[in-house]
Design a protein around this motif. Structure first.
Motif, PDB file in Angstrom:
ATOM      1  N   GLY A 158      -3.644  -3.937  -7.649  1.00  0.00           N
ATOM      2  CA  GLY A 158      -3.077  -2.828  -8.406  1.00  0.00           C
ATOM      3  C   GLY A 158      -4.071  -1.702  -8.621  1.00  0.00           C
ATOM      4  N   SER A 159      -5.388  -2.071  -8.739  1.00  0.00           N
ATOM      5  CA  SER A 159      -6.382  -1.044  -9.013  1.00  0.00           C
ATOM      6  C   SER A 159      -6.556  -0.085  -7.846  1.00  0.00           C
ATOM      7  N   ARG A 160      -6.096  -0.470  -6.642  1.00  0.00           N
ATOM      8  CA  ARG A 160      -6.201   0.423  -5.492  1.00  0.00           C
ATOM      9  C   ARG A 160      -4.948   1.279  -5.315  1.00  0.00           C
ATOM     10  N   SER A 161      -3.983   1.110  -6.196  1.00  0.00           N
ATOM     11  CA  SER A 161      -2.735   1.844  -6.090  1.00  0.00           C
ATOM     12  C   SER A 161      -2.904   3.282  -6.562  1.00  0.00           C
ATOM     13  N   PRO A 162      -2.361   4.254  -5.827  1.00  0.00           N
ATOM     14  CA  PRO A 162      -2.393   5.650  -6.302  1.00  0.00           C
ATOM     15  C   PRO A 162      -1.727   5.817  -7.663  1.00  0.00           C
ATOM     16  N   LEU A 163      -0.692   5.011  -7.922  1.00  0.00           N
ATOM     17  CA  LEU A 163      -0.034   5.074  -9.223  1.00  0.00           C
ATOM     18  C   LEU A 163      -1.020   4.717 -10.331  1.00  0.00           C
ATOM     19  N   VAL A 164      -1.760   3.636 -10.110  1.00  0.00           N
ATOM     20  CA  VAL A 164      -2.732   3.191 -11.102  1.00  0.00           C
ATOM     21  C   VAL A 164      -3.816   4.237 -11.276  1.00  0.00           C
ATOM     22  N   ASP A 165      -4.329   4.745 -10.153  1.00  0.00           N
ATOM     23  CA  ASP A 165      -5.380   5.760 -10.221  1.00  0.00           C
ATOM     24  C   ASP A 165      -4.912   6.983 -11.007  1.00  0.00           C
ATOM     25  N   GLY A 166      -3.673   7.424 -10.746  1.00  0.00           N
ATOM     26  CA  GLY A 166      -3.153   8.602 -11.422  1.00  0.00           C
ATOM     27  C   GLY A 166      -3.031   8.408 -12.922  1.00  0.00           C
ATOM     28  N   LEU A 167      -2.485   7.261 -13.338  1.00  0.00           N
ATOM     29  CA  LEU A 167      -2.332   6.988 -14.772  1.00  0.00           C
ATOM     30  C   LEU A 167      -3.681   6.768 -15.442  1.00  0.00           C
ATOM     31  N   ALA A 168      -4.577   6.056 -14.766  1.00  0.00           N
ATOM     32  CA  ALA A 168      -5.892   5.772 -15.345  1.00  0.00           C
ATOM     33  C   ALA A 168      -6.683   7.057 -15.552  1.00  0.00           C
ATOM     34  N   ARG A 169      -6.646   7.952 -14.559  1.00  0.00           N
ATOM     35  CA  ARG A 169      -7.384   9.208 -14.673  1.00  0.00           C
ATOM     36  C   ARG A 169      -6.782  10.111 -15.759  1.00  0.00           C
ATOM     37  N   ALA A 170      -5.463  10.139 -15.817  1.00  0.00           N
ATOM     38  CA  ALA A 170      -4.797  11.039 -16.759  1.00  0.00           C
ATOM     39  C   ALA A 170      -4.979  10.614 -18.210  1.00  0.00           C
ATOM     40  N   PHE A 171      -5.013   9.288 -18.454  1.00  0.00           N
ATOM     41  CA  PHE A 171      -4.979   8.826 -19.843  1.00  0.00           C
ATOM     42  C   PHE A 171      -6.123   7.901 -20.236  1.00  0.00           C
ATOM     43  N   GLY A 172      -7.015   7.587 -19.303  1.00  0.00           N
ATOM     44  CA  GLY A 172      -8.153   6.742 -19.636  1.00  0.00           C
ATOM     45  C   GLY A 172      -7.779   5.343 -20.054  1.00  0.00           C
ATOM     46  N   VAL A 173      -6.748   4.781 -19.433  1.00  0.00           N
ATOM     47  CA  VAL A 173      -6.292   3.437 -19.767  1.00  0.00           C
ATOM     48  C   VAL A 173      -6.528   2.477 -18.601  1.00  0.00           C
ATOM     49  N   ARG A 174      -6.627   1.182 -18.928  1.00  0.00           N
ATOM     50  CA  ARG A 174      -6.598   0.155 -17.904  1.00  0.00           C
ATOM     51  C   ARG A 174      -5.129  -0.088 -17.557  1.00  0.00           C
ATOM     52  N   VAL A 175      -4.780   0.044 -16.308  1.00  0.00           N
ATOM     53  CA  VAL A 175      -3.380  -0.101 -15.904  1.00  0.00           C
ATOM     54  C   VAL A 175      -3.200  -1.437 -15.198  1.00  0.00           C
ATOM     55  N   HIS A 176      -2.280  -2.230 -15.714  1.00  0.00           N
ATOM     56  CA  HIS A 176      -1.954  -3.529 -15.140  1.00  0.00           C
ATOM     57  C   HIS A 176      -0.575  -3.382 -14.496  1.00  0.00           C
ATOM     58  N   LEU A 177      -0.580  -3.074 -13.212  1.00  0.00           N
ATOM     59  CA  LEU A 177       0.654  -2.751 -12.502  1.00  0.00           C
ATOM     60  C   LEU A 177       1.332  -4.028 -12.019  1.00  0.00           C
ATOM     61  N   VAL A 178       2.603  -4.156 -12.327  1.00  0.00           N
ATOM     62  CA  VAL A 178       3.382  -5.313 -11.910  1.00  0.00           C
ATOM     63  C   VAL A 178       4.247  -4.892 -10.726  1.00  0.00           C
ATOM     64  N   PRO A 179       3.907  -5.351  -9.515  1.00  0.00           N
ATOM     65  CA  PRO A 179       4.696  -4.954  -8.352  1.00  0.00           C
ATOM     66  C   PRO A 179       6.062  -5.617  -8.375  1.00  0.00           C
ATOM     67  N   GLY A 180       6.994  -5.028  -7.652  1.00  0.00           N
ATOM     68  CA  GLY A 180       8.330  -5.615  -7.582  1.00  0.00           C
ATOM     69  C   GLY A 180       9.233  -4.787  -6.702  1.00  0.00           C
ATOM     70  N   ARG A 181      10.315  -5.395  -6.269  1.00  0.00           N
ATOM     71  CA  ARG A 181      11.271  -4.693  -5.418  1.00  0.00           C
ATOM     72  C   ARG A 181      12.045  -3.679  -6.249  1.00  0.00           C
ATOM     73  N   ALA A 182      12.220  -2.499  -5.700  1.00  0.00           N
ATOM     74  CA  ALA A 182      12.976  -1.459  -6.394  1.00  0.00           C
ATOM     75  C   ALA A 182      14.425  -1.876  -6.607  1.00  0.00           C
ATOM     76  N   THR A 183      14.913  -2.763  -5.751  1.00  0.00           N
ATOM     77  CA  THR A 183      16.309  -3.208  -5.861  1.00  0.00           C
ATOM     78  C   THR A 183      16.478  -4.365  -6.833  1.00  0.00           C
ATOM     79  N   ALA A 184      15.372  -4.889  -7.360  1.00  0.00           N
ATOM     80  CA  ALA A 184      15.476  -6.009  -8.303  1.00  0.00           C
ATOM     81  C   ALA A 184      16.140  -5.537  -9.590  1.00  0.00           C
ATOM     82  N   PRO A 185      16.966  -6.366 -10.221  1.00  0.00           N
ATOM     83  CA  PRO A 185      17.595  -5.968 -11.486  1.00  0.00           C
ATOM     84  C   PRO A 185      16.545  -5.610 -12.539  1.00  0.00           C
ATOM     85  N   LEU A 186      16.872  -4.648 -13.386  1.00  0.00           N
ATOM     86  CA  LEU A 186      15.935  -4.213 -14.418  1.00  0.00           C
ATOM     87  C   LEU A 186      15.518  -5.383 -15.302  1.00  0.00           C
ATOM     88  N   ALA A 187      16.453  -6.254 -15.641  1.00  0.00           N
ATOM     89  CA  ALA A 187      16.115  -7.398 -16.500  1.00  0.00           C
ATOM     90  C   ALA A 187      15.032  -8.257 -15.859  1.00  0.00           C
TER      91      ALA A 187
END
Length: 316
Positions: A58-87
């Motif tokens: 997750g730390s190599r993800s552009p999403l993580v980099d963008g959020l971490a740089r913008a807000f100075g947070v540790r981002v723990h990204l949970v991958p998943g299929r976009a088609t998976a139900p929200l629940a």
């Protein structure tokens, strides 16, 4: 350490540390393979063994980099299929947040918990990790005009307390007082001051993000805490959601929102004094509220699913 715990520790050490197969462990211990399997399962359930997944991918993800740089947070990204139900995605985020919380907490700590749908889900996934002399404290009041909130909120906090063998301290006040004067009077009561004092010494805080819009309604907006007229006033004041029932705009401002004078949760400024602050977020429709929370500086750690993270970044 009793005999069963010793057996769990012995089996777990051979299996996880020394890399032995179950058959070899069974021969060494003089038991069956199925007994070894049960010992390993009990070791995980009781916290003798804690399995974590590194965030390196997750730390190599552009999403993580963008959020971490913008807000100075540790981002723990949970991958998943976009088609998976929200629940399903929300449940996966709750599991990752539960694992992170169990990793972070330590003996003699005070753990702050803000109730809500997200933290209720997290509490069901916490592994057992007994701590010494720890306390779980409710961070925001829970009563409303129709309910004390105690059964719902008490169950959440007690589940977390049971996982950590912690004392549980409830906060017996409304989520929102009807009158600012009533809040001021209650804040002088010794029983309330005791909880407020504990809140000032939190070591860890965990909370979700409430939102006026969401695929699954936030409890504070769906369970009678605010009436229709109050909700209309919030929308007119550009409120998008809340942290600990303290209302926020998308730009992270909150101090001049009138309803916050009657709110009982920790403000973002008060939360900022807590060393570790885990914000748990899932649902793309809550992106504006998540963005407001991050801009208010509430989090050191953000646990979020990939789809929601992408929506938040698109709002930057």
């Amino acid at each position: 350490m009793n005999g069963r715990t010793e057996d769990m520790y012995r089996a777990a050490t051979h299996y996880y540390v020394q890399g032995e197969k179950m058959e070899s462990i069974a021969r060494d211990m003089g038991v069956s393979r199925s007994t070894v399997s049960r010992l390993l399962s009990e070791a995980r359930e009781q916290g003798v063994v804690r399995i974590t997944i590194a965030d390196d991918l997750g730390s190599r993800s552009p999403l993580v980099d963008g959020l971490a740089r913008a807000f100075g947070v540790r981002v723990h990204l949970v991958p998943g299929r976009a088609t998976a139900p929200l629940a399903t995605r929300m449940d996966q985020v709750a599991q990752r947040a539960a694992s992170l919380l169990a990793e972070i907490v330590a003996d003699h700590q005070i753990i702050g918990v803000a109730w809500g749908v997200t933290i209720a889900n997290l509490s069901r996934h916490l592994p057992r990790r007994p701590l010494v002399d720890s306390v779980v404290v409710q961070m925001n009041g829970g009563a409303n005009p129709r309910s004390s909130g105690v059964p719902y909120i008490g169950e959440i906090l007690q589940s977390i307390g049971d996982a950590f063998d912690s004392e549980v301290i409830l906060f017996p006040v409304p989520a929102f007082f009807d009158f600012v004067e009533t809040k001021r009077a209650m804040w002088r009561e010794r029983s309330v001051q005791y909880v407020l004092a504990l809140q000032q010494w939190l070591d860890v805080a965990v909370f979700g993000v409430g939102s006026l819009s969401g695929s699954i309604p936030s409890h504070v907006y769906a369970a009678g805490y605010l009436d229709d007229a109050e909700r209309e006033r919030l929308l007119a004041d550009r409120v998008v959601g809340d942290i600990c029932t303290v209302l926020l705009r998308e730009d992270g401002t909150y101090a001049d929102i009138a309803a916050n004078q009657r709110a009982t949760g920790l403000t973002p400024a008060e939360l900022a004094r807590v060393p570790r602050r885990i914000c748990v977020a899932s649902d793309p429709l809550r992106a504006r509220a998540i963005l407001g929370a991050l801009r208010a500086g509430v989090a050191t750690d953000l646990v979020i699913d990939e789809q929601t993270a992408r929506t938040v970044v698109n709002h930057l």
